[in-house]
Design a protein around this motif. Structure first.
Motif, PDB file in Angstrom:
ATOM      1  N   UNK A 102       0.833  -1.208   0.000  1.00 22.27           N
ATOM      2  CA  UNK A 102       0.000   0.000   0.000  1.00 22.27           C
ATOM      3  C   UNK A 102       0.860   1.248   0.000  1.00 22.27           C
TER       4      UNK A 102
ATOM      5  N   UNK B 263       2.528   1.861  -3.249  1.00 21.73           N
ATOM      6  CA  UNK B 263       1.686   2.409  -4.307  1.00 21.73           C
ATOM      7  C   UNK B 263       1.653   3.928  -4.224  1.00 21.73           C
ATOM      8  N   UNK B 264       1.974   4.458  -3.070  1.00 22.54           N
ATOM      9  CA  UNK B 264       1.873   5.898  -2.880  1.00 22.54           C
ATOM     10  C   UNK B 264       3.218   6.596  -3.037  1.00 22.54           C
TER      11      UNK B 264
ATOM     12  N   UNK C  17      -2.201  -4.799  -8.404  1.00 27.03           N
ATOM     13  CA  UNK C  17      -2.614  -3.398  -8.524  1.00 27.03           C
ATOM     14  C   UNK C  17      -1.422  -2.448  -8.491  1.00 27.03           C
TER      15      UNK C  17
ATOM     16  N   UNK D 232       1.507   1.334 -10.865  1.00 31.42           N
ATOM     17  CA  UNK D 232       2.441   2.391 -10.455  1.00 31.42           C
ATOM     18  C   UNK D 232       3.858   2.038 -10.867  1.00 31.42           C
TER      19      UNK D 232
ATOM     20  N   UNK E 100      -8.306  -3.995 -13.914  1.00 27.22           N
ATOM     21  CA  UNK E 100      -8.263  -2.560 -13.571  1.00 27.22           C
ATOM     22  C   UNK E 100      -6.968  -1.944 -14.049  1.00 27.22           C
TER      23      UNK E 100
ATOM     24  N   UNK F  88      -8.111   1.649   3.080  1.00 27.95           N
ATOM     25  CA  UNK F  88      -7.005   1.017   2.348  1.00 27.95           C
ATOM     26  C   UNK F  88      -7.376  -0.369   1.847  1.00 27.95           C
TER      27      UNK F  88
ATOM     28  N   UNK G  46      -6.700   1.063  -3.185  1.00 28.62           N
ATOM     29  CA  UNK G  46      -5.248   1.099  -3.008  1.00 28.62           C
ATOM     30  C   UNK G  46      -4.612   1.778  -4.204  1.00 28.62           C
ATOM     31  N   UNK G  47      -3.831   2.766  -3.930  1.00 32.99           N
ATOM     32  CA  UNK G  47      -3.138   3.452  -5.027  1.00 32.99           C
ATOM     33  C   UNK G  47      -4.084   3.952  -6.100  1.00 32.99           C
ATOM     34  N   UNK G  48      -5.288   4.309  -5.697  1.00 35.39           N
ATOM     35  CA  UNK G  48      -6.231   4.835  -6.673  1.00 35.39           C
ATOM     36  C   UNK G  48      -7.010   3.758  -7.411  1.00 35.39           C
ATOM     37  N   UNK G  49      -6.736   2.508  -7.087  1.00 34.50           N
ATOM     38  CA  UNK G  49      -7.466   1.409  -7.729  1.00 34.50           C
ATOM     39  C   UNK G  49      -8.347   0.719  -6.697  1.00 34.50           C
TER      40      UNK G  49
END
Lengths: 927, 168
Positions: free
Chosen positions: A130, A133-134, A165, A169, A202, B120, B124-127
């Motif tokens: 998590x 990803x940021x 996911x 990124x 996605x 969260x 997550x991360x915009x997804x």
């Protein structure tokens, strides 16, 4: 130790802080400052728990009060490294809320993240993912790609979905990772866990929307997933992907139309339904059946009264606006109803649609409806309505307006609507119409007289533009005034005119002069034209009304002689000066002198103005023997005095300039004679410029722009008149905008404005620049999908080479790829039969056999379609990749019923570059 | 993708903010102000989507829902389905409701960390990671359990006495 105990004993927890923040009496900023100071102190503590609490509080304060926490980034890293999960979590939260690509401590986190990503505890791993990803930057991505790659194969689906996911990124920050991980991402579309599939889709959806072309090869995969998907969320993403892909590949559109229609018929979830509709409006516009179904569904849903559905419905209709006007026409009632909706965004959407539907045949009724709405709407929407009316009707020289008499009344109605703020545009269009459309001038003048007479309008600053134009138009065409000049004079001189802005007031005064001249001349004609000798009594008795006019003007204009605005003052003096001979009606000689002067003036005023192109001057041919220097040198001694401006500048008025113009037989440029730009003034301007070069802005048009060689007057004439006109033209450049039409005939604002408008590059929308990153991602994806491309394809890949870099990597798998190509086609047939009624005639007309035969034929006659190559190559590369694509490969092979055409298409000299690449490939059955 | 998830109350006080791309703190506060002014000017019964081009750039929208004293706002771009996100907000709120038993604003105010955990697990991360409230609950419960293991996290303790006792 003891002190640490004390510290932690008395430390405020987050809850205390929150409570304190809610109850504080000292003011938030003071409380915040105190709390921050406390946090700063606590962060220095050696006790980890104090540190954790402090960090947690700081994170909260950042969110709640916008406190800066960048200074605490090192502390956050410290907390992240703590072993206890609860502490670690606080650290990770702080990091993900405050770190960014450029945070300097990120270098310290690489190993930590590596360790946590490999943790046995899935929640620890999840924390790290998590956070990743940021905070991901290129370095971190490069270092951690292997870990993420491993996690994608984790046995726990909880980890798999998150790792999948985060890949998005990673790809964006570090495109090299695509070569390693893209195949695995594609693999994840076959994962056993639906959430992982969803995650993979996605990510692919995000990537596809950025650069759809690269993902065309995956279309069969997406199709397969959509076919069996029972998860709405997944279906939405897939349908979205198809929305991006179908515009590139018509074949895909035909294939997908059937399933989409089925989906739309049976689905209950509105979200999915609207996504399908969106995709149809984006990529399936040619499929009449699908579009019809869409429109039907839209109408159904918009009637439900749910504002969300209304909004989305209007959006979808807007997408159909250009290609399927009938879709809008069918839903017209619903759309018009939406104008009355309480929601401004719905109203706006509806307005856009309605304006899109306007045509020559319905403009009258549409505008009537809109005006009715405008009267009741609130101010801002009312003005949006009005401005869209003005814009639409004024577009392309009033293309859709056929009845200008009607349009003029609309313009004056718009000015009169209480909230209207479009005086400027109304004025511009009134003037434009009056100048351009001669047949309607009487109507324009009537409407303008109405505007001028209404005292209420004078109090609205936003309308002054319209009043200014109205005054000018009435002044120009006073003979057409419906109730005669005296009424106009009264309107122009009503007491509330003092509310006008100076520049507008000056135009009013000029108009007063023009109207008076016309009035007096007509009076003279009526009473004296036939009589050689004037008798005094007659003059006295019958001149009552002229006298009244003189008195009226004098009474109202005299105060303006003291106006603070120079222009107003000057024009007031002018007007009064012209009135002087008429002050005493008994002084016959003066009156007659006055009439003579007015006659001369009226001749000047009677010159008709036509529209002039802004480029008119450019069309003046450059004469031969043009010697600028010589010419101007000769002028040097003639205008040698340095005080030209001082002597004559302000004393010269517009009137005198007019007289001067008349004196030199100034011919206003007519439509036929656009090249007749006033040569003398241009030359004088040139000359002035030459003399006072220092005073001209350097950005001015270069000297050669003026046509000095048009100087036809003799040197003597030029000399005698050089001062006045030169200065007055310079002066007028900077003075009243609206009076310029007369004074500088070569460029009248109304016309100029219109031409400028025409020149506006409104069509050329700025091309969206793709970021460097996007480019890189795109290239990497292309490489990943076409890693083992057949070299023989390169000739056919003309389309791709500009974007791609992989032509050198192509290797021969033509055979297999051709099979794959047909893997998609049988399905086309199936679907078309299956959903033929929904898809429309073109699908109905085909049997599978026909399609098959056509394919074969195409193989002999046509070069390949590039998009198909992409598909082929993509599939072949998937199939080549060891083991990973076995499943999908089987699926494809099962469907290989047809042989394909590709080897032929690679004939030299028939490069598909010459075909219509961008429009996608031509359907086989048309070939 | 989802650009940001925000919870703020009807007075404009932020309760949870999560930006999925870096946004400076000042800009965050400005965004919150603008978003609040937009939302507070909208009465009920209007559509839940507001175009946010001037806040977040072209093609972005606010998708929001108003519950009692709170606005739940998701900022999305064109890659998300508006109605889908509306459903997601519903999932989020349902999950909060399950976790806190009739969630109210105070629960969110005092459970900053927990709400972040829930969010969260959903995004997550915009997804979007998970759309099933039950799955989210499961993960969240596990995480909370893990947080309580061994020494207690001060954040989870109401009353310092309890905390002190557990340390000594």
């Amino acid at each position: 130790m003891a002190s640490a105990m004390m510290e932690s004993l008395f430390q405020r927890t987050l809850d205390d802080l929150v409570k304190g923040l809610r109850l504080q009496m000292v003011g938030e900023s003071r409380y915040l400052a105190k709390a921050l100071e406390e946090v700063r102190k606590e962060m220095k503590s050696t006790d980890p728990i104090i540190k954790v609490t402090a960090l947690q509080k700081l994170t909260y304060l950042q969110m709640a009060c916008g406190a800066d926490m960048s200074w605490a980034s090192f502390c956050a890293v410290e907390v992240m490294t703590m072993t206890r999960f609860s502490h670690k979590k606080v650290g990770y939260l702080a990091a993900s809320q405050s770190f960014h690509e450029g945070t300097d401590v990120l270098v310290l986190t690489t190993n930590l993240l590596k360790k946590d990503l490999g943790s046995k505890n899935e929640y620890e791993t999840s924390l790290a993912i998590e956070c990743l990803s940021r905070i991901l930057n290129a370095d971190l991505a490069a270092a951690l790609t292997p870990e993420v790659f491993t996690l994608m194969a984790s046995s726990r689906s909880y980890i798999r979905k998150k790792a999948t996911l985060v890949l998005l990124r990673v790809f964006v920050k570090y495109p090299d990772a695509i070569r390693v991980a893209f195949k695995r991402l594609v693999e994840k579309m076959d994962d056993a866990d639906p959430q992982v599939v969803c995650a993979a889709v996605s990510v692919l959806c995000e990537l596809t929307l950025k650069e759809p072309r690269a993902y065309l090869p995956l279309a069969p995969e997406f199709y397969r997933l959509l076919d069996k998907s029972s998860n709405n969320w997944l279906s939405i993403k897939l349908v979205k992907i198809f929305g991006a892909l179908t515009p590139l590949e018509p074949r895909l559109g035909r294939k997908i139309a059937g399933p989409l229609c089925d989906l739309m018929r049976k689905v209950h979830a509105k979200s999915l339904l609207f996504e399908c509709i969106r995709t149809v409006t984006l990529g399936l516009r040619d499929h009449t059946g699908a579009v019809k179904l869409c429109v039907e569904k839209l109408r159904e849903n918009m009637d439900l009264g749910d504002p969300n559905l209304k909004y989305l419905g209007l959006k979808a209709l807007a997408a159909l606006m250009d290609s399927h006007p009938w879709a809008l026409a069918e839903s017209k009632e619903v759309i018009i109803k939406c104008l009355n909706d309480g929601d401004i965004s719905i109203q706006r959407r509806a307005l856009v649609l309605i304006m899109g539907m306007v045509s020559e045949s319905n403009v009258v009724e549409t505008v009537q409806v809109l005006l009715r709405y405008a009267q009741s709407a609130d101010a801002s929407f009312c003005n949006e309505l009005l401005s869209s009316i003005l814009q639409t009707c004024g577009r392309a020289r009033y293309e859709i307006v056929s009845d200008f008499g009607w349009y003029v009344t609309v313009l004056s109605d718009i000015a009169c609507i209480p909230h209207s703020e479009h005086g400027g545009e109304v004025g511009r269009q009134l003037m434009d119409v009056a100048i351009r459309v001669e047949s309607v001038r009487t109507d324009v003048v009537r409407a303008c007289c109405g505007l001028l007479a209404d005292p209420a309008l004078l109090g609205r600053p936003a309308l002054q533009g319209a009043l200014c134009a109205a005054a000018w138009i009435v002044g120009e065409h006073i003979t057409r005034a419906p109730h005669g000049p005296y009424e106009v004079l009264e309107a122009l001189l009503q007491p509330r005119t003092r509310l006008l802005h100076f520049s507008v007031h000056a135009v009013y005064l000029q108009t007063v002069l023009k109207v008076f001249v016309s009035y007096a001349i007509s009076y003279q004609h009526r009473y004296f034209a036939k009589k050689e000798v004037l008798e005094q009594e007659e003059v006295v008795t019958q001149r009552g009304s002229l006298h009244a006019a003189v008195e009226l003007i004098k009474e109202n204009i005299t105060p303006l002689m003291n106006s603070v605005d120079m222009e107003v003052q000057e024009r007031a003096c002018n007007v009064l000066g012209q009135l002087q001979p008429f002050e005493d009606p008994n002084d016959i000689h003066r009156v007659q002198d006055g009439f003579e002067m007015l006659t001369a003036l009226s001749e000047v005023f009677s010159l008709d103005l036509g529209p002039v192109s802004v480029h008119a001057q450019g069309r003046v041919p450059l004469p031969e023997n043009l010697l600028i220097e010589n010419n101007l040198d000769a002028l040097g001694p003639v205008c040698g005095s340095d005080d030209v401006l001082l002597n004559t500048g302000e004393a010269k008025t517009s009137t005198s300039y007019r007289e001067w113009e008349a004196e030199f037989n100034f011919q206003p440029p007519s439509k036929e004679n656009l090249s007749g730009v006033d040569p003398s003034s241009a030359a004088l301007l040139q000359q002035h410029r030459h003399r006072y070069e220092n005073f001209y802005l350097p950005s001015d048009a270069p000297v050669v722009d003026y046509p000095p060689a048009q100087l036809t007057l003799s040197a003597a004439t030029t000399a005698s008149t050089s001062h006045g006109p030169t200065d007055s033209s310079v002066f007028n450049e900077n003075s009243l905008v609206w009076t310029k039409p007369r004074q500088a005939k070569a460029r009248r604002p109304a016309v100029v404005a219109l031409d400028d408008e025409d020149d506006l590059p409104g069509i050329s929308t700025p091309v969206s620049k793709k970021g460097l990153k996007d480019e890189l991602v795109f290239e990497a994806i292309r490489d990943a999908l076409s890693a083992d491309r057949n070299k023989g394809h390169s000739a056919a890949d003309g389309l791709e080479t500009p974007q791609g870099t992989s032509s050198s990597r192509k290797s021969g798998h033509g055979h297999r790829s051709t099979k794959n190509r047909d893997a998609t086609n049988p399905r086309v047939d199936e679907i078309q039969i299956h959903a033929g009624d929904g898809v429309g005639q073109e699908a109905d007309s085909q049997t599978p056999n026909v399609v098959h035969r056509e394919h074969r034929r195409s193989r002999h006659h046509r070069p390949s379609k590039l998009e198909i190559h992409v598909i082929n190559d993509g599939l072949s590369s998937e199939n080549e990749s060891e083991g990973t694509f076995k499943l999908s490969e089987k699926a494809h092979k099962k469907k290989h019923k047809h042989r394909s055409s590709h080897p032929r298409s690679r004939r030299p000299g028939k490069s598909p570059v010459s075909n219509s690449q961008n429009s996608g490939s031509i359907p086989d059955f048309l070939l | 993708m989802i650009l940001a998830a925000l919870i703020m109350n009807t007075q404009g006080k932020p309760r949870i903010t999560k930006f999925y791309d870096h946004v400076s703190v000042e800009r965050q506060q400005e965004i919150l102000r603008v978003v609040y002014s937009v939302l507070s000017s909208r009465s009920g019964n209007l559509c839940s989507f507001v175009e946010a081009d001037d806040i977040f750039g072209p093609d972005t929208k606010l998708v929001y829902k108003h519950f009692a004293t709170l606005y739940f706002v998701f900022v999305i771009d064109s890659a998300e389905s508006e109605l889908g996100i509306l459903d997601l907000i519903q999932v989020f709120v349902e999950t909060l409701d399950r976790c806190f038993k009739n969630v109210c604003e105070l629960d969110i105010v005092y459970n900053f960390g927990k709400v972040h955990t829930i969010l969260d697990e959903i995004v997550m991360g915009g997804q979007v990671v998970e759309t099933s409230s039950a799955e989210v609950m499961k993960a969240v419960q596990d995480i909370w359990k893990l947080e309580r293991v061994g020494e207690l996290n001060p954040a989870n303790i109401r009353g310092i006495g309890h905390y002190k006792n557990s340390r000594s």
